[in-house]
Design a protein around this motif. Sequence first.
Motif, PDB file in Angstrom:
ATOM      1  N   LEU A 225     -96.502 -11.654  96.390  1.00 24.84           N
ATOM      2  CA  LEU A 225     -95.793 -10.761  95.043  1.00 24.84           C
ATOM      3  C   LEU A 225     -94.272 -10.629  94.824  1.00 24.84           C
ATOM      4  N   ASN A 226     -93.323 -11.451  94.039  1.00 27.21           N
ATOM      5  CA  ASN A 226     -91.816 -11.710  94.200  1.00 27.21           C
ATOM      6  C   ASN A 226     -91.364 -10.446  93.024  1.00 27.21           C
ATOM      7  N   THR A 246     -99.923 -16.001  93.576  1.00 27.15           N
ATOM      8  CA  THR A 246     -97.927 -15.071  93.048  1.00 27.15           C
ATOM      9  C   THR A 246     -98.214 -14.154  91.959  1.00 27.15           C
ATOM     10  N   THR A 247     -98.047 -12.982  91.917  1.00 24.41           N
ATOM     11  CA  THR A 247     -97.375 -12.229  91.135  1.00 24.41           C
ATOM     12  C   THR A 247     -96.146 -11.979  90.840  1.00 24.41           C
ATOM     13  N   GLN A 262     -90.891 -22.806  85.369  1.00 23.95           N
ATOM     14  CA  GLN A 262     -90.362 -23.726  86.556  1.00 23.95           C
ATOM     15  C   GLN A 262     -91.385 -24.163  87.142  1.00 23.95           C
ATOM     16  N   PHE A 263     -93.174 -22.988  86.901  1.00 24.22           N
ATOM     17  CA  PHE A 263     -93.938 -23.937  87.582  1.00 24.22           C
ATOM     18  C   PHE A 263     -94.454 -24.890  86.767  1.00 24.22           C
ATOM     19  N   SER A 264     -94.138 -24.791  85.149  1.00 20.99           N
ATOM     20  CA  SER A 264     -94.769 -26.409  85.011  1.00 20.99           C
ATOM     21  C   SER A 264     -93.934 -27.230  85.534  1.00 20.99           C
ATOM     22  N   GLN A 272    -103.055 -19.677  86.833  1.00 25.70           N
ATOM     23  CA  GLN A 272    -103.284 -19.415  87.846  1.00 25.70           C
ATOM     24  C   GLN A 272    -102.443 -17.973  88.650  1.00 25.70           C
ATOM     25  N   GLN A 273    -101.135 -17.233  87.861  1.00 27.17           N
ATOM     26  CA  GLN A 273    -100.173 -16.961  88.722  1.00 27.17           C
ATOM     27  C   GLN A 273    -100.168 -15.509  87.599  1.00 27.17           C
ATOM     28  N   ASP A 274    -100.013 -14.540  88.504  1.00 26.91           N
ATOM     29  CA  ASP A 274     -99.200 -13.275  87.421  1.00 26.91           C
ATOM     30  C   ASP A 274     -98.049 -13.510  86.598  1.00 26.91           C
ATOM     31  N   ILE A 275     -98.194 -12.893  85.720  1.00 23.85           N
ATOM     32  CA  ILE A 275     -96.723 -13.643  85.326  1.00 23.85           C
ATOM     33  C   ILE A 275     -96.194 -11.931  83.968  1.00 23.85           C
TER      34      ILE A 275
END
Length: 398
Positions: A225-226, A246-247, A262-264, A272-275
């Motif tokens: 969790l971030n 990551t969330t 940033q992920f891209s 596949q991440q929660d934003i």
Amino acid sequence: MSTVIELKVKQNYIKPYKNGYPLISKDTVTNSESLTKEGSIVHLVDNNKFIAKGYYGVQNKGLGWVLTDKKEEMIDYEYFKQKILTAINKRQSFYNDENTTAFRLFNGEGDGIGGLTVDYYDGYYLINWYSEGIYTFKDHVIRLLEEMGEYKAIYEKKRFDTKGKYIDDDDFVKGERGEFPIIVKENGMNYAVYLNDGAMVGIFLDQRNVRKAIRDKYAEGKNVLNTFSYTGAFSVAAALGGAEKTTNVDLAKRSKSKTIEQFSVNSIDFEQQDIMVMDVFDYFKYANRKNLKFDLVILDPPSFARSKKRTFSTSKDYPDLIKDTISITEDNGVIIASTNNATFGMDKFKGFVEKAFKEVNGTYKILEESSLPADFQVNKNFPRGNYLKVLVIQKIRK
């Protein structure tokens, strides 16, 4: 030559100034009302006896900065050249590191000139001016950066107005305008940076070592969790370090698109991440209702923030933030707690952690602690300049 203003130093500050204390403030001098024009050269004196020379420039920390203890030294181009070239020489290891192309080249009073920082982003210079006073020396700094040789462009941020806020105008100074984002490397990780888009560029360079530690030591196989996630820079490090998921939670609407970006640029599947765009404290309530638990939680809140629902201040509210975090952290999980609030030190920060765990009857272990990286030079006579405090905390299973 402009008139030099003599500032009479209060008795209890004479010794600190003689020992290299760099900040000039209303608390340290008796006649601050004599200061009228920012950029003026000032002499600090004790009964008309010279102590140090500086300049008048108002920022949130004070009225200006000491520059030299030599009365005859001129604050001119040669002065700025010597200070900045000395700083550059200290950072040769960064220039020679192919895996890191963004770092702080000059760090204010830590390198001898308070109120001024210069960052390097893969051939681009970004100057931060923290007062109108230091901005009056602009031509010296820009001339030196030009004379050093090849660069792509120079940008600037004027972080001052009557309220000490960022002045939002054209940040471009010289060179060839960049096509943003530019992609910089940090320990082999990619980050998208905008030097022309408001006060913040997309990544905080002072957290470089923390991101590396997350990637190399704490993320593998973890549910992360971030919080206050901004552009998701910590989450990029976690994902590249093998995190299961990551969330990312931040109240700012643009945080979602910035995090996706940033992920891209690191070829991470953002789907596949929660934003999530929401208040972090509301997310804690949501996570508790859903019985969500995390192996690694990252806390890096702003020193002060205000939303429609609440006001948050690290100096007052950090213990409650840690308490909320403990409730959604797995046993033996890790909390990375960070603050850039310069008004308190590491001991008080550790006290926040102790208070939070005590109030929930919990047990913890501090695995490591850290502060600013090497390129963020600190003046040993000004502890407040060493503002960053980071604790890696393990929640111990009872």
